[in-house]
Enzyme design. Structure first.
Site, short mmCIF file in Angstrom:
data_model
loop_
_atom_site.label_atom_id
_atom_site.label_comp_id
_atom_site.label_asym_id
_atom_site.label_seq_id
_atom_site.Cartn_x
_atom_site.Cartn_y
_atom_site.Cartn_z
N SER A 125 0.84 -1.19 0.00
CA SER A 125 0.00 0.00 0.00
C SER A 125 0.88 1.25 0.00
CB SER A 125 -0.96 -0.05 1.19
OG SER A 125 -1.99 0.88 1.05
N ASP A 263 -9.49 -6.15 -3.95
CA ASP A 263 -8.67 -5.10 -3.36
C ASP A 263 -9.11 -3.72 -3.83
OD1 ASP A 263 -6.39 -3.67 -2.32
OD2 ASP A 263 -5.24 -5.52 -2.49
N HIS A 290 -7.67 -5.91 0.45
CA HIS A 290 -6.41 -5.21 0.69
C HIS A 290 -5.57 -5.90 1.78
CE1 HIS A 290 -4.04 -1.69 -0.21
NE2 HIS A 290 -3.99 -1.31 1.06
#
Length: 317
Positions: A125, A263, A290
């Protein structure tokens, strides 16, 4: 009479032993002083492979989830650290510290202090944003490979995906989110409750298969909101214009793109990033969003193990 050949051989063996010892990474934990304060790190595992250095998300989150990668320690040392301001690291209240360039310097200092002459880099991320920015700023020398896990590599593209996913939420949830963002009341309970609908679909999605202990390592909401915004899908901070997409082709080391089927870092967009780097690999983990590592830890670890071994095998031949 002194046997010079024997003395030279002994000296060579002693020097070789010293070099090996100086380059070996032993399991330990401690602090490294970086620009702004002390950063906590932990090294797990004594495997002979190149170390894997991990960068957590957020900004403002912690590295505790990366403890799930410690089983890889039989193959290679796994290194995690809490970025300054979060987790067990120092928590200064100077807002000027929360800039991408300072996080790049923080990573560089940690690399130098831990003697990481050669290593693999993994960022998830925001951690992927930091990994990409680091490679483009400092170069790829000594970095054997990089894994972009559910990566933030372009805020404009991230927000396009977020808006696409928001438009699939129930109409009343969309209206609640839009109302509070317009009124600047994103700290309300109603907004938080509506946000959870998005999070349940595209962030967490189900229960963690393996639990992690984050006691004593809290995340930092101030950093998150200052750099990103109130929620994953509403960017208002200083990362609002962050975009590496037009520079990705400059990354000249083995690259793995990894994301979850549901995601918020949508597979369709990650596939586009993958195509920007010739020779890169791209894998979608099924049935997760995610939080892929905690929801599919066995799959995640196996994917990393195969990729890292392949990279090192190719470098040896």
């Amino acid at each position: 009479m002194i046997d010079m050949k024997k003395l030279l051989l002994i000296a060579f063996l002693l020097l070789s032993t010293m070099v090996i010892a100086s380059n070996s990474i032993k399991p330990n934990q401690g602090f490294v002083n970086v620009p702004g304060g002390p950063v906590w790190y932990k090294i797990s595992g004594t495997g002979e492979g190149l170390p894997l250095l991990t960068l957590h998300g957020g900004p403002g989150s912690t590295s505790c989830t990366y403890s799930l990668l410690e089983p890889l320690g039989d193959q290679r040392p796994v290194i995690r650290y809490d970025q300054l301001g979060s987790g067990r690291s120092g928590r200064p209240d100077d807002l000027s510290l929360w800039e991408v360039d300072r996080f790049i310097e923080e990573l560089h200092v940690i690399r130098q202090e831990l003697n990481l002459d050669q290593f693999h880099l993994l960022g998830h991320s925001w951690g992927a944003a930091l990994a990409g920015a680091y490679l483009l700023e400092k170069g790829t020398s000594g970095v054997a490979s990089v894994i972009f896990s559910s990566p933030l590599l372009s805020t404009p593209l991230w927000m396009e995906d977020a808006n696409y996913l928001r438009n699939q939420l129930p109409q009343d949830i969309q209206e609640t989110l839009n109302f509070h963002e317009t009124e600047n009341t994103t700290d309300s309970d109603e907004y938080r409750d509506a946000s959870r609908v998005f999070y349940d679909r595209h962030l967490t999605r189900g229960e963690a298969k393996e639990k992690v202990n984050c006691d004593g390592a809290p995340w930092n909401q101030v950093i998150y909101e200052y750099m990103w915004g109130p929620t994953e899908f509403h960017a208002t901070g200083n990362l609002v214009d962050f975009d590496l997409s037009n520079q990705l082709h400059k990354i000249d080391i083995p690259v793995l793109f990894l994301t979850g089927e549901f995601d918020e870092a949508r597979p369709e967009t990650i596939s586009k990033f993958h195509k920007m780097i010739p020779g890169s690999e791209f894998i979608v983990i099924k049935d997760v969003a995610h939080a892929s590592l905690s929801r599919a830890p066995d799959d995640y670890r196996r994917i990393l193990e195969v990729f890292l071994d392949e990279v090192e095998d190719k470098q040896l031949h």
